[in-house]
Design a protein around this motif. Sequence first.
Motif, short mmCIF file in Angstrom:
data_model
loop_
_atom_site.label_atom_id
_atom_site.label_comp_id
_atom_site.label_asym_id
_atom_site.label_seq_id
_atom_site.Cartn_x
_atom_site.Cartn_y
_atom_site.Cartn_z
N UNK A 153 -65.85 41.64 21.43
CA UNK A 153 -66.46 41.75 22.75
C UNK A 153 -66.72 43.20 23.12
N UNK A 154 -67.91 43.46 23.65
CA UNK A 154 -68.24 44.81 24.11
C UNK A 154 -67.87 45.01 25.56
N UNK A 184 -70.81 38.41 27.22
CA UNK A 184 -71.76 37.83 28.17
C UNK A 184 -72.48 36.67 27.50
N UNK A 185 -72.59 35.54 28.24
CA UNK A 185 -73.31 34.38 27.74
C UNK A 185 -74.27 33.90 28.81
N UNK A 237 -79.74 39.15 36.31
CA UNK A 237 -78.43 38.60 35.94
C UNK A 237 -77.29 39.46 36.46
N UNK A 238 -77.39 40.77 36.22
CA UNK A 238 -76.33 41.67 36.66
C UNK A 238 -76.24 41.68 38.19
#
Length: 127
Positions: free
Chosen positions: A2-3, A9-10, A36-37
């Motif tokens: 995971x970053x 994120x999905x 999205x963000x």
Amino acid sequence: MSRAPGGRRTQHAVMATANEWARIRELADEAGMEISRYIVHRSIMAEAVPAVVMRRAVRELLVLAKVEQERMEDLDLGDRWAALGDAVDAWLSREGDLDRLTDPGAAARWQAVSVSADPEGGPAPQP
């Protein structure tokens, strides 16, 4: 691996009308964020003003408005009070969505309308 802290994120889905989505897109653009963000950020951020503080502020504002209305009526200025209320209602209608009132230009727009419309410093009714 995971970053992002908290997981990868999905993709998920959001249901919105075309008008709602257009407004979300506009707000995300103004914030300089991807949609999205922006949705995630707005959904999980803390309240800007706690509800108890907002309730108290609205209560105080309404009390002051009632005191001023009664004062003006005692001075036989009830028509003036009504005209001022009509001017404020007209301005709010022109502003549209109340979310716009949080933008920094709202105070300037109100001042421009209220100063130019009435030499006594208050707003005059708009046709």
